[in-house]
Design a protein around this motif. Structure first.
Motif, PDB file in Angstrom:
ATOM      1  N   PRO A  10       0.819  -1.215   0.000  1.00 43.15           N
ATOM      2  CA  PRO A  10       0.000   0.000   0.000  1.00 43.15           C
ATOM      3  C   PRO A  10       0.853   1.265   0.000  1.00 43.15           C
ATOM      4  O   PRO A  10       1.954   1.289   0.556  1.00 43.15           O
ATOM      5  N   GLU A  11       0.316   2.283  -0.636  1.00 46.25           N
ATOM      6  CA  GLU A  11       1.023   3.563  -0.644  1.00 46.25           C
ATOM      7  C   GLU A  11       0.958   4.233   0.722  1.00 46.25           C
ATOM      8  O   GLU A  11       1.910   4.892   1.150  1.00 46.25           O
ATOM      9  N   ASN A  12      -0.156   4.072   1.414  1.00 44.91           N
ATOM     10  CA  ASN A  12      -0.342   4.716   2.711  1.00 44.91           C
ATOM     11  C   ASN A  12       0.128   3.801   3.842  1.00 44.91           C
ATOM     12  O   ASN A  12      -0.265   2.642   3.909  1.00 44.91           O
ATOM     13  N   THR A  13       0.930   4.338   4.717  1.00 43.07           N
ATOM     14  CA  THR A  13       1.325   3.609   5.919  1.00 43.07           C
ATOM     15  C   THR A  13       0.317   3.894   7.019  1.00 43.07           C
ATOM     16  O   THR A  13      -0.559   4.760   6.893  1.00 43.07           O
ATOM     17  N   TYR A  14       0.455   3.184   8.124  1.00 42.48           N
ATOM     18  CA  TYR A  14      -0.395   3.478   9.278  1.00 42.48           C
ATOM     19  C   TYR A  14      -0.193   4.922   9.731  1.00 42.48           C
ATOM     20  O   TYR A  14      -1.154   5.615  10.086  1.00 42.48           O
ATOM     21  N   GLN A  15       1.045   5.384   9.689  1.00 43.75           N
ATOM     22  CA  GLN A  15       1.318   6.766  10.084  1.00 43.75           C
ATOM     23  C   GLN A  15       0.622   7.763   9.170  1.00 43.75           C
ATOM     24  O   GLN A  15       0.143   8.807   9.618  1.00 43.75           O
ATOM     25  N   ASP A  16       0.542   7.448   7.882  1.00 40.79           N
ATOM     26  CA  ASP A  16      -0.171   8.323   6.947  1.00 40.79           C
ATOM     27  C   ASP A  16      -1.648   8.418   7.312  1.00 40.79           C
ATOM     28  O   ASP A  16      -2.263   9.489   7.235  1.00 40.79           O
ATOM     29  N   ILE A  17      -2.226   7.286   7.706  1.00 43.69           N
ATOM     30  CA  ILE A  17      -3.656   7.255   8.041  1.00 43.69           C
ATOM     31  C   ILE A  17      -3.936   8.108   9.271  1.00 43.69           C
ATOM     32  O   ILE A  17      -4.833   8.955   9.269  1.00 43.69           O
ATOM     33  N   ILE A  18      -3.168   7.903  10.347  1.00 48.48           N
ATOM     34  CA  ILE A  18      -3.477   8.640  11.584  1.00 48.48           C
ATOM     35  C   ILE A  18      -3.061  10.106  11.505  1.00 48.48           C
ATOM     36  O   ILE A  18      -3.542  10.925  12.293  1.00 48.48           O
ATOM     37  N   SER A  19      -2.207  10.462  10.544  1.00 47.95           N
ATOM     38  CA  SER A  19      -1.824  11.869  10.391  1.00 47.95           C
ATOM     39  C   SER A  19      -3.004  12.708   9.910  1.00 47.95           C
ATOM     40  O   SER A  19      -2.995  13.934  10.046  1.00 47.95           O
ATOM     41  N   LYS A  20      -4.036  12.063   9.354  1.00 53.65           N
ATOM     42  CA  LYS A  20      -5.218  12.772   8.865  1.00 53.65           C
ATOM     43  C   LYS A  20      -6.311  12.891   9.931  1.00 53.65           C
ATOM     44  O   LYS A  20      -7.339  13.523   9.682  1.00 53.65           O
ATOM     45  N   THR A 302     -13.407   9.790  11.959  1.00 56.07           N
ATOM     46  CA  THR A 302     -13.796  10.949  12.768  1.00 56.07           C
ATOM     47  C   THR A 302     -15.161  10.722  13.403  1.00 56.07           C
ATOM     48  O   THR A 302     -15.366  10.961  14.599  1.00 56.07           O
ATOM     49  N   PHE A 303     -16.103  10.231  12.590  1.00 55.84           N
ATOM     50  CA  PHE A 303     -17.461   9.999  13.083  1.00 55.84           C
ATOM     51  C   PHE A 303     -17.471   8.947  14.190  1.00 55.84           C
ATOM     52  O   PHE A 303     -18.081   9.145  15.249  1.00 55.84           O
ATOM     53  N   GLY A 305     -14.981   7.985  16.054  1.00 55.31           N
ATOM     54  CA  GLY A 305     -14.259   8.469  17.227  1.00 55.31           C
ATOM     55  C   GLY A 305     -15.181   9.246  18.150  1.00 55.31           C
ATOM     56  O   GLY A 305     -15.184   9.041  19.372  1.00 55.31           O
ATOM     57  N   LYS A 306     -15.996  10.132  17.576  1.00 49.55           N
ATOM     58  CA  LYS A 306     -16.954  10.894  18.382  1.00 49.55           C
ATOM     59  C   LYS A 306     -17.971   9.963  19.039  1.00 49.55           C
ATOM     60  O   LYS A 306     -18.335  10.133  20.204  1.00 49.55           O
ATOM     61  N   HIS A 307     -18.437   8.980  18.275  1.00 46.64           N
ATOM     62  CA  HIS A 307     -19.415   8.024  18.801  1.00 46.64           C
ATOM     63  C   HIS A 307     -18.821   7.230  19.964  1.00 46.64           C
ATOM     64  O   HIS A 307     -19.495   7.016  20.981  1.00 46.64           O
ATOM     65  N   ALA A 308     -17.562   6.825  19.838  1.00 47.41           N
ATOM     66  CA  ALA A 308     -16.907   6.050  20.901  1.00 47.41           C
ATOM     67  C   ALA A 308     -16.733   6.889  22.164  1.00 47.41           C
ATOM     68  O   ALA A 308     -16.924   6.394  23.282  1.00 47.41           O
ATOM     69  N   ARG A 309     -16.378   8.168  22.017  1.00 49.45           N
ATOM     70  CA  ARG A 309     -16.235   9.040  23.193  1.00 49.45           C
ATOM     71  C   ARG A 309     -17.562   9.148  23.942  1.00 49.45           C
ATOM     72  O   ARG A 309     -17.610   9.082  25.173  1.00 49.45           O
ATOM     73  N   GLU A 322     -10.192  14.353  25.296  1.00 55.27           N
ATOM     74  CA  GLU A 322      -8.799  14.424  24.851  1.00 55.27           C
ATOM     75  C   GLU A 322      -8.330  13.135  24.177  1.00 55.27           C
ATOM     76  O   GLU A 322      -7.197  13.072  23.689  1.00 55.27           O
ATOM     77  N   ALA A 323      -9.163  12.127  24.174  1.00 59.39           N
ATOM     78  CA  ALA A 323      -8.761  10.847  23.566  1.00 59.39           C
ATOM     79  C   ALA A 323      -8.641  10.980  22.056  1.00 59.39           C
ATOM     80  O   ALA A 323      -9.509  11.548  21.400  1.00 59.39           O
ATOM     81  N   LYS A 324      -7.581  10.444  21.507  1.00 59.30           N
ATOM     82  CA  LYS A 324      -7.360  10.484  20.066  1.00 59.30           C
ATOM     83  C   LYS A 324      -8.199   9.409  19.381  1.00 59.30           C
ATOM     84  O   LYS A 324      -8.503   8.365  19.973  1.00 59.30           O
ATOM     85  N   ASP A 325      -8.565   9.650  18.120  1.00 53.18           N
ATOM     86  CA  ASP A 325      -9.338   8.654  17.382  1.00 53.18           C
ATOM     87  C   ASP A 325      -8.618   7.312  17.349  1.00 53.18           C
ATOM     88  O   ASP A 325      -9.252   6.252  17.477  1.00 53.18           O
ATOM     89  N   SER A 326      -7.308   7.338  17.199  1.00 55.18           N
ATOM     90  CA  SER A 326      -6.538   6.092  17.136  1.00 55.18           C
ATOM     91  C   SER A 326      -6.611   5.317  18.446  1.00 55.18           C
ATOM     92  O   SER A 326      -6.623   4.082  18.444  1.00 55.18           O
ATOM     93  N   GLU A 327      -6.699   6.019  19.573  1.00 57.04           N
ATOM     94  CA  GLU A 327      -6.763   5.357  20.879  1.00 57.04           C
ATOM     95  C   GLU A 327      -8.135   4.747  21.135  1.00 57.04           C
ATOM     96  O   GLU A 327      -8.288   3.919  22.042  1.00 57.04           O
ATOM     97  N   LEU A 328      -9.116   5.143  20.348  1.00 58.34           N
ATOM     98  CA  LEU A 328     -10.479   4.644  20.501  1.00 58.34           C
ATOM     99  C   LEU A 328     -10.834   3.576  19.477  1.00 58.34           C
ATOM    100  O   LEU A 328     -11.676   2.706  19.752  1.00 58.34           O
ATOM    101  N   LEU A 329     -10.202   3.622  18.307  1.00 53.68           N
ATOM    102  CA  LEU A 329     -10.646   2.788  17.190  1.00 53.68           C
ATOM    103  C   LEU A 329      -9.659   1.723  16.740  1.00 53.68           C
ATOM    104  O   LEU A 329     -10.061   0.722  16.150  1.00 53.68           O
ATOM    105  N   ASP A 330      -8.377   1.918  16.997  1.00 50.87           N
ATOM    106  CA  ASP A 330      -7.378   1.094  16.332  1.00 50.87           C
ATOM    107  C   ASP A 330      -7.013  -0.164  17.125  1.00 50.87           C
ATOM    108  O   ASP A 330      -7.242  -0.260  18.335  1.00 50.87           O
ATOM    109  N   TYR A 331      -6.441  -1.119  16.396  1.00 54.29           N
ATOM    110  CA  TYR A 331      -5.995  -2.385  16.970  1.00 54.29           C
ATOM    111  C   TYR A 331      -4.518  -2.209  17.343  1.00 54.29           C
ATOM    112  O   TYR A 331      -3.643  -2.238  16.481  1.00 54.29           O
TER     113      TYR A 331
END
Length: 468
Positions: A10-20, A302-303, A305-309, A322-331
């Motif tokens: 893939p062109e996108n790394t995990y870091q590319d995904i969470i940078s957005k 984004t959607f 992440g808000k739902h999880a909070r 203050e929780a990041k989307d990655s801390e709520l959604l990612d494995y």
């Protein structure tokens, strides 16, 4: 005839995904060190021979930190937990002087002092009634007159090292082993924000599998298999984008983006289609989402992440703004060599443990434990009791646990015994791993070899510094 295209890197790394992510990305998810493990095949017979099982028993399991149980399993003085690993058996006991762990064998003729979880005021051997206190001191010996070789010191029950983190009890048979907190420091530090001290055991499955413990562990250490074994997951996991790294020699990580379609999906689903597919497969992260009310333009991460909070705030009463989307959604999986994995992030998180069955190179046990935040305004719930599942029992037969997770586990357990038997038909006698995605697996084997080599040479265990 249409030929299936091979997926490319893939062109996108995990870091590319969470940078957005509009919330930003937490610093602890920045890439740690990578390890060059090579591409050579490994001998397949290390998965089934008695010889290699014996080498691991002597030089690996006898010198590594391993999770034995939790404090909630022995909450009161005198409570005992019976823990077995390969051919060794242990008593984990709560005493007036803290948690102790002993080899589970009478010093006279070796009879096990306990054979299951129990409560004791002392340990009396059922064979000849020689008895020890909970602190390991001999208190009664009906045949003391005939055993002049014993004195106060050499008749004590031999103990093993004990360490405790987040309510988990770890033991190590090596008296000279480095401190557990030192070896596991990268994981302990990174998991600190997620309040592991205030979680309870929501469920616990002990699954017995007809395969070597390494065969059992390996599918849970890479993401290449998700597209064929778990096709229902690919709309919501960036499997090929996963990040694999090594915070130190004993800690490895696998991090995959959630609410992100696999790059292998063609065509790529829209943001709304991702949520529709997640809901169709029963993903708990979209529970309570009214898909028909979604805006025309939105980002699934984004959607959700808000739902999880919102859901976590309702269940725990805590502020997750203050929780990041990655801390709520990612494995986010932290592996502790050689047999444990702890998931990081907010909300309910899994713990895995793999063990060889006693005396059986081709039998193993996987413990799957869910640790969940304590509900708002409630006392800590009673810890779930262990559900034991045999070789042919399905996880989906259990009442506990979300159905989507149990389906995934049954898919893996359906594969594993056929991996164990199939590898014996390899003409080359070699197992091959991919260079990056399966680097954690290859590294595990190489580190096992280091333990065997240093053990044979009577040297200390490898230190936590990585050799690049």
């Amino acid at each position: 005839m249409n030929e299936k295209k091979l997926s490319s890197k893939p062109e996108n790394t995990y870091q590319d995904i969470i940078s957005k992510d509009i919330t930003g990305a937490p610093k602890f998810l920045e890439p740690a060190a990578n390890v060059t493990t090579g591409v050579e095949g490994i001998d397949a017979d290390r998965y089934w021979t008695q010889e290699f099982y014996d080498l691991e028993n002597e030089f690996l399991w006898s010198r590594v930190w391993q999770m034995a149980c939790q404090i909630v399993d022995i909450p009161n003085e005198g409570d005992c937990f019976h823990y077995e690993i390969a051919d060794k058996s242990f008593i984990i006991v709560n005493t007036a002087n803290g948690i102790k762990a002993y080899y589970n064998a009478c010093l006279h003729r070796g009879r096990k002092l306990i054979t299951g979880h129990c409560r004791k005021s002392e340990f009396e051997c059922p064979f000849h009634a020689i008895t020890w206190s909970l602190d390991g001191k001999i208190v009664r010996n009906p045949i003391a007159w005939d055993m002049p070789q014993w004195n106060e010191e050499n008749s004590r029950l031999p103990s093993v090292k004990v360490s405790i983190w987040a309510g988990f009890i770890f033991i190590n048979m090596d008296d000279n082993a480095p401190d557990f907190h030192s070896l596991a420091h990268p994981m302990i530090k990174d998991l600190e924000p997620f309040d592991w001290d205030n979680r309870y055991r929501e469920f616990w499955f002990e699954k017995h599998v007809k395969a070597n413990w390494k065969t059992l562990a390996e599918p849970f250490m890479e993401s290449h298999h998700s597209q064929t074994t778990h096709p229902q997951l690919v709309p919501a996991i960036g499997d090929i984008n996963s990040q694999y790294d090594f915070p130190n020699a004993y800690i490895s990580r696998q991090i995959s983006a959630g609410a992100t379609a696999s790059p292998a999906m063609e065509p790529q689903p829209s943001e709304k289609e991702k949520l529709e597919l997640m809901k169709k497969r029963g993903d708990a992260r979209v529970e309570g989402v009214a898909l028909e009310e979604l805006p025309d333009e939105f980002r699934a991460r984004t959607f959700l992440g808000k739902h999880a909070r919102k859901r976590l705030n309702e269940t725990t009463g805590k502020d997750y703004s203050e929780a990041k989307d990655s801390e709520l959604l990612d494995y986010i999986l932290y592996g502790i060599f050689p047999h444990m994995t702890f998931w990081a992030g907010y909300g309910p998180k899994l713990v895995y443990r793999w063990r060889p069955e006693p005396g059986n190179p081709e039998g193993s046990i996987m413990d799957i434990i869910m640790m969940s935040p304590i509900p708002l305004g409630k006392e800590r719930p009673e810890p779930a009791r262990k559900v034991i599942l045999g070789y042919n029992d399905k996880v989906s037969s259990c009442e506990q646990g979300p159905s989507s997770l149990k389906i995934v586990l049954d898919q893996d357990f359906g594969n594993i015994p056929h991996i164990q038997t199939g590898m014996k038909s390899l003409k080359s006698g070699k197992i091959n791993f991919s260079e990056y995605t399966e680097s954690r697996i290859r590294y595990m084997h190489q580190f096992i070899d280091q333990f065997i080599e240093t053990g044979r040479a009577k040297k200390s265990i490898p230190n936590a510094e990585l050799e690049h």
